[in-house]
Scaffold this motif. Structure first.
Motif, PDB file in Angstrom:
ATOM      1  N   ILE A 145       0.827  -1.205   0.000  1.00  9.66           N
ATOM      2  CA  ILE A 145       0.000   0.000   0.000  1.00  9.66           C
ATOM      3  C   ILE A 145       0.862   1.256   0.000  1.00  9.66           C
ATOM      4  N   CYS A 146       1.940   1.230   0.769  1.00 10.92           N
ATOM      5  CA  CYS A 146       2.871   2.366   0.757  1.00 10.92           C
ATOM      6  C   CYS A 146       3.408   2.625  -0.648  1.00 10.92           C
ATOM      7  N   GLU A 147       3.747   1.578  -1.335  1.00 11.74           N
ATOM      8  CA  GLU A 147       4.293   1.724  -2.687  1.00 11.74           C
ATOM      9  C   GLU A 147       3.255   2.292  -3.648  1.00 11.74           C
TER      10      GLU A 147
ATOM     11  N   ALA B 121      -7.099   3.277   0.257  1.00  8.04           N
ATOM     12  CA  ALA B 121      -6.644   1.887   0.235  1.00  8.04           C
ATOM     13  C   ALA B 121      -7.273   1.141   1.394  1.00  8.04           C
ATOM     14  N   LEU B 122      -7.571  -0.123   1.167  1.00  3.52           N
ATOM     15  CA  LEU B 122      -8.211  -0.967   2.194  1.00  3.52           C
ATOM     16  C   LEU B 122      -7.502  -2.311   2.249  1.00  3.52           C
ATOM     17  N   TRP B 123      -7.128  -2.735   3.474  1.00  2.00           N
ATOM     18  CA  TRP B 123      -6.621  -4.098   3.644  1.00  2.00           C
ATOM     19  C   TRP B 123      -7.635  -4.915   4.424  1.00  2.00           C
TER      20      TRP B 123
ATOM     21  N   GLU C  90      -8.775  -0.609   7.337  1.00  2.73           N
ATOM     22  CA  GLU C  90      -8.410  -1.997   7.665  1.00  2.73           C
ATOM     23  C   GLU C  90      -9.633  -2.746   8.172  1.00  2.73           C
ATOM     24  N   ILE C  91      -9.860  -3.936   7.600  1.00 10.64           N
ATOM     25  CA  ILE C  91     -10.885  -4.840   8.120  1.00 10.64           C
ATOM     26  C   ILE C  91     -10.163  -6.068   8.650  1.00 10.64           C
TER      27      ILE C  91
ATOM     28  N   PHE D  80      -8.436   1.123  -3.773  1.00  9.65           N
ATOM     29  CA  PHE D  80      -8.035  -0.243  -4.128  1.00  9.65           C
ATOM     30  C   PHE D  80      -7.981  -1.077  -2.859  1.00  9.65           C
ATOM     31  N   MET D  81      -8.183  -2.365  -3.028  1.00  7.03           N
ATOM     32  CA  MET D  81      -8.274  -3.284  -1.893  1.00  7.03           C
ATOM     33  C   MET D  81      -7.198  -4.363  -1.993  1.00  7.03           C
ATOM     34  N   VAL D  82      -6.654  -4.727  -0.848  1.00  4.50           N
ATOM     35  CA  VAL D  82      -5.699  -5.819  -0.726  1.00  4.50           C
ATOM     36  C   VAL D  82      -6.334  -6.891   0.159  1.00  4.50           C
TER      37      VAL D  82
END
Length: 353
Positions: A175-177, A246-248, A189-190, A271-273
């Motif tokens: 996500i940092c990148e 961004a979501l993880w 964050e979930i 965007f999601m990870v």
């Protein structure tokens, strides 16, 4: 310009990188199992190297794990059975999956009484299964501890683990990148079940990686590793956060519900990870037609690796790529990031959720 990510080598997370794994000595070609009741375990004290009572015959391995009530756990069991079937000299004795620690203790006691050559054990509760695992070790039966650690080093000959903290680091670094230069980015964050150490480790790794590039978690909720829980938690998060970059999501099984909530809300500005590495998530990454752009693997091969390691230990063999001629006491598997660029490498071994 942000600082470099000291927590995790950037090269390891390059989208096209392929992570090499240590190959195990097999010694035999794949085929059907031929039972041989003449095998018997050698006697050792806990923590000592077994002498391998059945190096010349069938190796009887007992396997016990939790109930397969989650896609990842189902894949753990399937992969273990498939790995055992590769060896002519392995007979795998599979106990019924259970989330009852007392029942699992009785399963291990049965393995001990039956004189198996090794036990591969993914405990429903590592602390609760520690004493019976020590009993197995004291009976000369090497125990391979999978995923959830015992509370004593004397309870296992070898422990093989995923990397929960590393999952968080991998997700945060990716996500940092992707958000390079966006110092005001909103990261959500979930998590899974907050009371579990594995969830706490994942969140800590994520927080540390984000901190390394000047970001932080702006919105966080916890779910329960289920589709329904993921959908409810995501709905709550989306209502509370009108803007996300961004979501993880910690777990791809609960991610099915998370994506449903995102679709229902009509949100696509972020965007999601994902997390764990399910096949349906990898196919979505491959299609590249949703917010889901990456996932972080938590290997479902751990018990399968445990079967191969158990066989090597009974045979007094080591791992081919190591100079050391014995299997290590602990092995921790990597948590790579899967993206559109490298998804074909990981999709064949992904689990269905």
């Amino acid at each position: 310009m942000r600082t470099s990510h000291k927590l995790w080598p950037r090269l390891a997370l390059a989208s096209g990188a392929t992570v090499a794994t240590l190959a195990l000595i097999t010694g035999c070609t794949a085929g059907s199992t031929t039972p041989d009741s003449s095998s018997a375990p050698a006697e050792t004290s806990a923590g000592e190297e077994t002498t391998g009572g059945s190096t010349g015959g069938t190796i009887r391995i007992g396997f016990s794990g939790p109930a397969a009530d989650h896609g990842w756990l189902g894949a753990i069991n399937t992969a273990a059975i498939a790995e055992a079937e590769k060896f002519d000299d392995v007979e795998l004795i599979v106990a019924e999956g259970t989330n009852d620690a007392n029942l699992q203790i009785s399963q291990v006691e049965t393995f001990i009484n039956d004189g198996v050559d090794a036990i591969v054990l993914l405990p429903t509760d590592g602390a609760a299964l520690t004493d019976v695992a020590i009993q197995a070790m004291e009976a000369g039966i090497p125990v391979i501890n999978v995923d959830r650690e015992f509370s004593s080093t004397f309870a296992a000959r070898t422990t093989i683990l995923g990397d929960n903290y590393g999952m968080g680091v991998s997700a945060g670094t990716y996500i940092c990148e992707q958000l390079e230069g966006q110092d005001d980015a909103v990261v959500a964050e979930i998590a899974g079940i907050d009371s579990l150490p594995l969830t706490q480790d994942r969140s800590q790794g994520f927080e540390d990686a984000l901190d390394d590039c000047g970001l932080e978690v702006s919105n966080r909720v916890a779910a329960d590793f289920t589709v329904q829980g993921g959908e409810a938690a995501a709905s709550q998060l989306l209502s509370a956060a009108p803007k996300i970059d961004a979501l993880w999501n910690h777990d791809d099984d609960q991610g099915v519900g998370v994506l449903a909530a995102i679709d229902a809300a009509g949100r696509d500005e972020f965007f999601m990870v994902g997390g764990a590495g399910s096949a349906n998530v990898m196919r979505a990454i491959q299609a590249d037609d949703s917010v889901l752009k990456a996932t972080v693997i938590y290997p479902s091969t751990q018990a399968a690796d445990g079967i191969s390691l158990a066989r090597l230990i009974v045979q007094n063999e080591g791992m081919e790529e190591l100079v050391e001629n014995s299997v290590p006491r602990k092995i921790q598997l990597f948590a790579p990031v899967v993206t559109k660029e490298n998804v074909e490498v990981y999709l064949p071994s992904a689990f269905e959720s």
